[in-house]
Design a protein around this motif. Structure first.
Motif, PDB file in Angstrom:
ATOM      1  N   LEU A 356       0.833  -1.202   0.000  1.00 49.53           N
ATOM      2  CA  LEU A 356       0.000   0.000   0.000  1.00 49.53           C
ATOM      3  C   LEU A 356       0.870   1.256   0.000  1.00 49.53           C
ATOM      4  O   LEU A 356       0.552   2.238  -0.694  1.00 49.53           O
ATOM      5  N   ASP A 357       1.965   1.218   0.729  1.00 47.19           N
ATOM      6  CA  ASP A 357       2.897   2.349   0.730  1.00 47.19           C
ATOM      7  C   ASP A 357       3.427   2.604  -0.676  1.00 47.19           C
ATOM      8  O   ASP A 357       3.527   3.760  -1.120  1.00 47.19           O
ATOM      9  N   GLU A 358       3.752   1.542  -1.396  1.00 48.31           N
ATOM     10  CA  GLU A 358       4.254   1.676  -2.763  1.00 48.31           C
ATOM     11  C   GLU A 358       3.197   2.266  -3.682  1.00 48.31           C
ATOM     12  O   GLU A 358       3.512   3.084  -4.559  1.00 48.31           O
ATOM     13  N   VAL A 359       1.958   1.853  -3.509  1.00 49.81           N
ATOM     14  CA  VAL A 359       0.863   2.373  -4.332  1.00 49.81           C
ATOM     15  C   VAL A 359       0.784   3.890  -4.227  1.00 49.81           C
ATOM     16  O   VAL A 359       0.698   4.606  -5.242  1.00 49.81           O
ATOM     17  N   TYR A 360       0.829   4.407  -3.003  1.00 46.74           N
ATOM     18  CA  TYR A 360       0.699   5.856  -2.820  1.00 46.74           C
ATOM     19  C   TYR A 360       1.969   6.611  -3.192  1.00 46.74           C
ATOM     20  O   TYR A 360       1.890   7.767  -3.637  1.00 46.74           O
ATOM     21  N   LYS A 361       3.121   5.985  -3.055  1.00 50.54           N
ATOM     22  CA  LYS A 361       4.362   6.630  -3.480  1.00 50.54           C
ATOM     23  C   LYS A 361       4.403   6.734  -4.996  1.00 50.54           C
ATOM     24  O   LYS A 361       4.888   7.730  -5.553  1.00 50.54           O
ATOM     25  N   GLU A 362       3.898   5.720  -5.670  1.00 54.80           N
ATOM     26  CA  GLU A 362       3.900   5.714  -7.135  1.00 54.80           C
ATOM     27  C   GLU A 362       2.814   6.618  -7.707  1.00 54.80           C
ATOM     28  O   GLU A 362       2.983   7.148  -8.824  1.00 54.80           O
ATOM     29  N   ASP A 363       1.744   6.809  -6.991  1.00 50.91           N
ATOM     30  CA  ASP A 363       0.662   7.681  -7.465  1.00 50.91           C
ATOM     31  C   ASP A 363       0.036   8.450  -6.292  1.00 50.91           C
ATOM     32  O   ASP A 363      -1.012   8.069  -5.776  1.00 50.91           O
ATOM     33  N   PRO A 364       0.671   9.535  -5.889  1.00 56.97           N
ATOM     34  CA  PRO A 364       0.164  10.350  -4.767  1.00 56.97           C
ATOM     35  C   PRO A 364      -1.230  10.924  -5.000  1.00 56.97           C
ATOM     36  O   PRO A 364      -1.902  11.301  -4.038  1.00 56.97           O
ATOM     37  N   SER A 365      -1.657  10.985  -6.254  1.00 56.64           N
ATOM     38  CA  SER A 365      -2.975  11.538  -6.544  1.00 56.64           C
ATOM     39  C   SER A 365      -4.096  10.660  -5.985  1.00 56.64           C
ATOM     40  O   SER A 365      -5.233  11.110  -5.865  1.00 56.64           O
ATOM     41  N   LEU A 366      -3.778   9.413  -5.622  1.00 59.75           N
ATOM     42  CA  LEU A 366      -4.769   8.521  -5.072  1.00 59.75           C
ATOM     43  C   LEU A 366      -5.115   8.862  -3.620  1.00 59.75           C
ATOM     44  O   LEU A 366      -6.146   8.433  -3.097  1.00 59.75           O
ATOM     45  N   ILE A 367      -4.261   9.624  -2.965  1.00 63.77           N
ATOM     46  CA  ILE A 367      -4.533   9.996  -1.567  1.00 63.77           C
ATOM     47  C   ILE A 367      -5.717  10.945  -1.485  1.00 63.77           C
ATOM     48  O   ILE A 367      -5.807  11.884  -2.270  1.00 63.77           O
TER      49      ILE A 367
END
Length: 367
Positions: A356-367
């Protein structure tokens, strides 16, 4: 299992869930370790978003997601991810959402036997399976707070644990272990509270037979509100029992070998749940009219439940870090709570938030 006979068509949906979950906790480990690991294909009800892979992305084949209960609005984000093509856009050719219920096998069993890629569960249930040797991890949590609550009538509200002193609280047999753990967690003197054995229909609360009622904040309170009763709720999570819930449970070897697949799944889920939070009625309609059609669900009640679960999904931490994230502080609080229930577990053995950390690091727009 016992069931109430409330007239809104939701007796099955609202009444036996906690007893079912606790039985899953009690039986899960034995089932997981008691037989061969069969790579079974799901033959249950499903909903598909199509058969073609997403253009320009990896093809992951079919996604099988095991839900923790029947197809009500608790899984709105997944319905939206499926119906709007978010899974397909991430490379899944088809999404099979496997419903749960009293007759279903434990969620963790379906993951261990590879009937499902991911299961929606809870830390106490997954933790019990892990303690018995199941190779599982929690990779995220939809609910930052568990939905357990004490419901009371608004005219005589129970707003803090000590308010239960000198009062009668209706507690179902399936919730005894949680009640006992809550007594320990809060340091309450159980002898000052009259615990009354009840079923799941909350009608006795409205009649004054008891002063408080153990329930899910998203279920029974809304059943009574739609019947014209004014009720108050006190979340256990806010008063000494902080457990996350609706957690994503996967096999360790899936984490080791299929990280891209899990990241694709989580991206689709994030998008689906963000849409549900923005429009609570959207998932409610999908639950009542499509995915849970035939279960006696109503869009009106499901919308109320959807609104209530938004308060469990969204917190100051998720606004900052993204949906499904669990802070280290909250993880430690969960482990402490599990210990009150007799389950000792380390963070590394139960949680892996790295994907999950990788997901948000790769696409911060998802936060």
């Amino acid at each position: 299992m016992t069931s109430s006979t409330n007239n809104d068509g939701r007796a099955f949906a609202a009444t036996d869930r906690r007893l079912f979950l606790k039985r899953g906790l009690q039986l899960g480990g034995a089932v997981l370790l008691g037989g061969p690991l069969l790579a079974a294909c799901g033959d249950s009800d499903s909903s598909s978003s199509g058969s073609s892979s997403a253009s320009g992305s990896k093809s992951f084949g079919e996604l099988t997601l095991r839900l923790s209960w029947i197809k009500n609005v608790e899984f709105a984000g997944s319905y939206i991810a499926d119906s709007k093509g978010y899974y397909k856009a991430e490379g899944f050719s088809k999404a099979t959402l496997i419903g749960g219920g009293p007759s279903a096998t434990p969620m963790e069993t379906d993951v261990v036997t590879k009937k499902a890629l991911v299961a929606i569960s809870a830390p106490d249930i997954t933790g019990a399976a892990v303690a018995k040797g199941a190779p599982l991890k929690i990779i995220g949590a939809q609910y930052q707070k568990n939905p357990f609550c004490i419901m009371s009538m608004a005219k005589s509200p129970i707003t803090k644990p000590e308010d239960m002193y000198g009062k009668k609280i209706g507690v179902q047999a399936g919730n005894e272990s949680i009640w006992a753990a809550y007594m320990k967690a809060t340091g309450l003197d159980a002898s000052k509270i009259t615990k009354v054995p009840v079923q799941f229909d909350p009608l006795p609360l409205t009649q004054g037979t008891v002063d408080g009622w153990f329930s899910f904040v998203t279920n029974e309170p809304n059943t009574l509100r739609l019947k014209g009763f004014k009720v108050s709720t006190m979340l256990l999570a806010d008063t000494g029992y902080p457990l996350v819930s609706e957690t994503y449970c996967v096999r360790q070897d899936t984490i080791d070998k299929q990280r891209d697949l899990l990241k694709a799944f989580l991206r689709a889920e994030i998008k689906g749940w963000k849409a549900s939070i923005a429009d609570p009625a959207l998932g409610a309609r999908l639950a009542a009219e499509t995915y849970g059609k035939g279960l006696g669900l109503t869009t009106a009640e499901q919308t109320l439940e959807s609104k209530d679960q938004n308060d469990l999904l969204v917190s100051a931490d998720t606004k900052k870090n993204g949906l499904f994230t669990i802070t280290q502080t909250l993880i430690e609080e969960n482990l402490k709570t599990l210990k009150y229930g007799g389950l000792e577990m380390t963070a590394a053995k139960l949680f892996d938030l790295s994907i999950l950390d990788e997901v948000y690091k790769e696409d911060p727009s998802l936060i």
